[in-house]
Design a protein around this motif. Structure first.
Motif, short mmCIF file in Angstrom:
data_model
loop_
_atom_site.label_atom_id
_atom_site.label_comp_id
_atom_site.label_asym_id
_atom_site.label_seq_id
_atom_site.Cartn_x
_atom_site.Cartn_y
_atom_site.Cartn_z
N ILE A 37 83.26 59.09 4.71
CA ILE A 37 82.18 58.61 3.84
C ILE A 37 82.45 57.12 3.58
O ILE A 37 83.53 56.75 3.11
CB ILE A 37 82.13 59.39 2.51
CG1 ILE A 37 81.79 60.86 2.80
CG2 ILE A 37 81.11 58.77 1.56
CD1 ILE A 37 81.75 61.75 1.55
N HIS A 38 81.48 56.30 3.94
CA HIS A 38 81.60 54.86 3.72
C HIS A 38 80.58 54.43 2.67
O HIS A 38 79.48 54.98 2.61
CB HIS A 38 81.29 54.09 5.01
CG HIS A 38 82.34 54.25 6.08
ND1 HIS A 38 83.12 53.22 6.50
CD2 HIS A 38 82.72 55.34 6.79
CE1 HIS A 38 83.96 53.65 7.45
NE2 HIS A 38 83.73 54.94 7.64
N GLN A 213 78.58 51.33 -9.03
CA GLN A 213 79.74 52.19 -8.96
C GLN A 213 79.38 53.64 -9.31
O GLN A 213 79.99 54.58 -8.80
CB GLN A 213 80.82 51.63 -9.92
CG GLN A 213 81.87 52.60 -10.39
CD GLN A 213 82.72 53.15 -9.27
OE1 GLN A 213 82.89 52.50 -8.24
NE2 GLN A 213 83.22 54.36 -9.45
N ARG A 214 78.36 53.82 -10.13
CA ARG A 214 78.14 55.16 -10.71
C ARG A 214 77.92 56.25 -9.66
O ARG A 214 78.35 57.38 -9.83
CB ARG A 214 76.99 55.17 -11.73
CG ARG A 214 75.64 54.83 -11.16
CD ARG A 214 74.54 55.01 -12.19
NE ARG A 214 73.28 55.21 -11.45
CZ ARG A 214 72.21 55.79 -11.94
NH1 ARG A 214 72.19 56.22 -13.18
NH2 ARG A 214 71.14 55.92 -11.21
N PRO A 221 84.06 57.75 -1.75
CA PRO A 221 84.07 57.20 -0.40
C PRO A 221 85.49 57.03 0.12
O PRO A 221 86.43 56.84 -0.65
CB PRO A 221 83.41 55.82 -0.59
CG PRO A 221 83.76 55.44 -1.99
CD PRO A 221 83.88 56.71 -2.79
N ASP A 222 85.63 57.11 1.45
CA ASP A 222 86.92 56.81 2.06
C ASP A 222 87.09 55.30 2.20
O ASP A 222 88.20 54.80 2.11
CB ASP A 222 86.99 57.46 3.46
CG ASP A 222 86.83 58.96 3.37
OD1 ASP A 222 87.73 59.60 2.80
OD2 ASP A 222 85.80 59.49 3.84
N LYS A 238 88.38 53.30 -2.22
CA LYS A 238 87.46 53.49 -3.34
C LYS A 238 87.75 52.57 -4.52
O LYS A 238 86.88 52.28 -5.34
CB LYS A 238 87.44 54.96 -3.77
CG LYS A 238 88.77 55.51 -4.23
CD LYS A 238 88.58 56.96 -4.68
CE LYS A 238 89.80 57.53 -5.37
NZ LYS A 238 90.95 57.70 -4.48
N GLU A 239 89.00 52.08 -4.60
CA GLU A 239 89.37 51.19 -5.70
C GLU A 239 88.61 49.85 -5.62
O GLU A 239 88.43 49.19 -6.65
CB GLU A 239 90.89 50.97 -5.74
CG GLU A 239 91.51 50.17 -4.60
CD GLU A 239 91.56 50.92 -3.26
OE1 GLU A 239 91.43 52.18 -3.26
OE2 GLU A 239 91.69 50.25 -2.22
N LEU A 240 88.14 49.50 -4.43
CA LEU A 240 87.39 48.24 -4.31
C LEU A 240 86.08 48.31 -5.10
O LEU A 240 85.63 47.31 -5.68
CB LEU A 240 87.12 47.94 -2.82
CG LEU A 240 86.41 46.63 -2.47
CD1 LEU A 240 87.09 45.42 -3.09
CD2 LEU A 240 86.34 46.48 -0.95
N ALA A 241 85.48 49.49 -5.15
CA ALA A 241 84.25 49.66 -5.93
C ALA A 241 84.54 49.47 -7.42
O ALA A 241 83.75 48.87 -8.16
CB ALA A 241 83.65 51.04 -5.67
N LEU A 242 85.67 49.97 -7.85
CA LEU A 242 86.05 49.82 -9.25
C LEU A 242 86.32 48.35 -9.58
O LEU A 242 85.99 47.86 -10.66
CB LEU A 242 87.29 50.67 -9.56
CG LEU A 242 87.07 52.19 -9.43
CD1 LEU A 242 88.39 52.94 -9.47
CD2 LEU A 242 86.13 52.68 -10.54
N GLU A 243 86.92 47.67 -8.61
CA GLU A 243 87.21 46.25 -8.81
C GLU A 243 85.90 45.46 -8.96
O GLU A 243 85.79 44.57 -9.81
CB GLU A 243 88.01 45.74 -7.60
CG GLU A 243 88.54 44.33 -7.78
CD GLU A 243 89.24 43.80 -6.52
OE1 GLU A 243 89.69 44.61 -5.68
OE2 GLU A 243 89.31 42.56 -6.38
#
Ligand code: ADP
Ligand code: MG
Length: 262
Positions: A37-38, A213-214, A221-222, A238-243
């Motif tokens: 999942i991207h 992000q929601r 995602p991978d 997935k941490e990039l989305a949080l960043e």
């Protein structure tokens, strides 16, 4: 023919595209394998929808460079209908309304086109109704929506559910969902995301396009890719989305400015 690794479904290499003489995609690279999942994130106008439309074969978008392999075949040589039959699915940011065309019949014709490509028998009206009723549960949709014209008068959330219903019937290998979360309240978001999670398997792949992000709180995602200025500027987990949620997109703009000067 160029052979990718066995489990590579989609390989986008240095893809460039323009719309009405305006260059939009300026060298997109992205490889998607089965089971992945991207997520592609980015500000409005960064080229996310353009990428999805080029992949689907929208006639307004002209490819000016690069290549796209779909299961080892040159995707850009295929007609949009062929792409769909071969298992590429695009859930639109703004699903179209088709007045006068019954949603049930539309779903049946498209499902049968895909089934025959997969070597499965086509379904008559009765057999299809059984299948569609079962798949309706994936998106918790009222069967009454089958009797109406495709998307006509559907609310934003209903259109998005209808897209996921279509996806559940077509059984795509690569599903590209463009802003499927936009305009959904939290309950509809959970249902739509639940449907996407339910349909994800080791054999297929999902590309989520979103700027929030929601959605990624409910679909993990991978890989997360940040798009800016028609390129993928950075890829992470997935941490990039949080960043991004944390820091916003200013740093993306700064990195892009450096790139565009160079
Ligand atoms: P995103 O989905 O990331 O918000 P888009 O791919 O929709 O970005 O748009 C990228 C750029 O391409 C924007 O500047 C937009 O105005 C332009 N663009 C996209 N589609 C068209 C079109 N059909 N005609 C003219 N410009 C377009
Ligand atoms: Mg868009």
């Amino acid at each position: 023919m160029i052979r990718p690794e066995a489990d590579t479904l989609l390989e986008i290499v240095d893809l460039q595209a323009r719309v009405e003489d305006k260059p939009i995609l300026k060298g997109v690279n992205l490889t998607i394998k089965a089971g992945e999942i991207h997520a592609v994130m980015g500000r409005n106008g960064s080229g996310k929808s353009t990428l999805s439309k080029v992949l689907a074969g929208h006639p307004s978008y002209v490819v000016t460079g690069g290549r796209v392999l779909y299961r080892g075949a040159n995707l850009l040589d295929l007609e949009p209908e062929q792409r769909a039959r071969l298992g590429l699915f695009l859930g639109f940011q703004y699903p179209v309304e088709i007045p006068g065309v019954s949603n049930l019949e539309f779903l049946r014709v498209s499902t049968n086109a895909r089934r025959s490509e997969k070597g499965e028998e086509e379904l008559d009206t009765f057999a299809f109704e059984d299948l569609v009723r079962e798949r309706l549960q994936v998106v918790q949709m009222d069967p009454a929506f089958l009797e109406r014209s495709v998307n006509e008068g559907f609310s934003g959330g209903e259109k998005k559910r209808n897209e996921i219903l279509q996806m559940a019937l077509l059984d795509p290998l690569v599903a590209i969902l463009d802003e499927t979360d936009s305009g959904l309240d939290i309950d509809a978001l959970r249902i739509v995301a639940g449907g996407v999670n339910h349909l994800a398997s080791p054999d297929n792949a999902t590309l989520l396009i979103t700027h929030y992000q929601r959605l990624l709180d409910v679909i993990t995602p991978d890989y997360v890719h940040v798009m800016a200025g028609g390129r993928i500027l950075r890829t992470g987990g997935k941490e990039l989305a949080l960043e991004l949620e944390d820091r916003g997109y200013d740093w993306v703009d700064q990195e892009l400015a450096v790139l565009e000067v160079a």
